[in-house]
Design an enzyme around this catalytic site. Structure first.
Site, PDB file in Angstrom:
ATOM      1  N   ASP A 124       0.350  -1.452   0.508  1.00  0.00           N
ATOM      2  CA  ASP A 124       0.361   0.110   0.008  1.00  0.00           C
ATOM      3  C   ASP A 124       0.721   0.878  -0.061  1.00  0.00           C
ATOM      4  O   ASP A 124       1.516   1.453   0.993  1.00  0.00           O
ATOM      5  CB  ASP A 124      -1.021   0.166   1.456  1.00  0.00           C
ATOM      6  CG  ASP A 124      -2.468   0.800   1.271  1.00  0.00           C
ATOM      7  OD1 ASP A 124      -1.427   2.241   0.320  1.00  0.00           O
ATOM      8  OD2 ASP A 124      -3.370   1.233   1.889  1.00  0.00           O
ATOM      9  N   ARG A 126      -0.468   4.591  -0.906  1.00  0.00           N
ATOM     10  CA  ARG A 126      -1.164   5.949  -0.347  1.00  0.00           C
ATOM     11  C   ARG A 126      -0.639   5.915   0.333  1.00  0.00           C
ATOM     12  O   ARG A 126      -0.018   6.467   1.325  1.00  0.00           O
ATOM     13  CB  ARG A 126      -2.626   5.421   0.067  1.00  0.00           C
ATOM     14  CG  ARG A 126      -3.206   4.278  -1.948  1.00  0.00           C
ATOM     15  CD  ARG A 126      -4.534   3.760  -0.974  1.00  0.00           C
ATOM     16  NE  ARG A 126      -4.967   2.213  -0.023  1.00  0.00           N
ATOM     17  CZ  ARG A 126      -5.537   3.060   0.213  1.00  0.00           C
ATOM     18  NH1 ARG A 126      -7.191   2.922  -0.360  1.00  0.00           N
ATOM     19  NH2 ARG A 126      -5.741   1.459   1.516  1.00  0.00           N
TER      20      ARG A 126
END
Ligand code: ZN
Length: 201
Positions: A124, A126
């Site tokens: 991830d 983000r």
């Protein structure tokens, strides 16, 4: 974050206001959808949604993004007040083309985390540092956040945003995303109780 412009955005559930922002560092364009008076002290019902072209716009059943986006907007409309930040970080930050490469690996049996790692990306990527300046633009300081992702709550808190409550968003379990949802629960700590989640036909 630089605020640029606002327009009306009629949807099936409410007429939202759509606000455009540009990040001067990355050049990325982000948007916020708002409804009602956000300037009062009452914590605001909120969704921080990362772009998923396949799920949000192309009806993909590989993930639950489109259904979560729709459910979040419906919940905000039902309450008559809230904010949805739509962040342009496709494929957990790896971009559309790399997401499709990761899906291709998943077609061959890898799970969503293994596929990202095999392509040389973290599970991830983000980032949520754009959220605070966007929320500050509307005078929003306290959120009731619609999410199943504990890391998102932590990341927003690390960015100085007060999350006073978490509202679960459990929608669109189907035969194509069962494994994806299980991986998110097992490897990424998402709060899912698949037994409680109604299965769509
Ligand atoms: Zn998605």
């Amino acid at each position: 974050m630089d605020y640029v412009a606002t327009c009306k955005l009629p949807t099936p559930w409410a007429v939202f206001s759509l606000h455009a922002f540009v990040s001067p560092e990355s050049g990325k364009e982000h948007v916020a959808m708002t409804l009602g008076d956000l300037s009062t002290t009452e914590p605001v019902l909120a969704r921080v949604h990362s772009e998923c072209l396949t799920g949000d716009a192309l009806f993909s059943q590989r993930c639950d993004c489109g259904a979560q986006l729709e459910a979040a907007l419906q919940a905000i409309a039902a309450e008559g007040r809230g904010v949805l930040l739509y962040l342009r970080q496709e494929g957990r930050g790896i971009g559309l083309v790399n997401k499709i490469r990761a899906y291709s690996l998943q077609d061959e049996g890898a799970d969503t985390v293994e596929a990202n790692v095999r392509l040389g990306f973290p599970a991830d990527m983000r980032r949520y540092d754009v959220c605070r300046p966007m929320l500050e633009h509307f005078g929003v300081t306290q959120l009731r956040l619609m999410t199943n992702n504990p890391r998102k709550v932590d990341a927003l808190r690390e960015n100085g945003i007060e999350v006073v409550a978490r509202v679960p968003l459990q929608v669109n379990r189907n035969r194509y995303n069962e494994g994806y949802l299980q991986t998110k629960a097992a490897k990424m700590g998402h709060w899912f109780n698949l037994a409680d989640l109604p299965e769509n036909p």
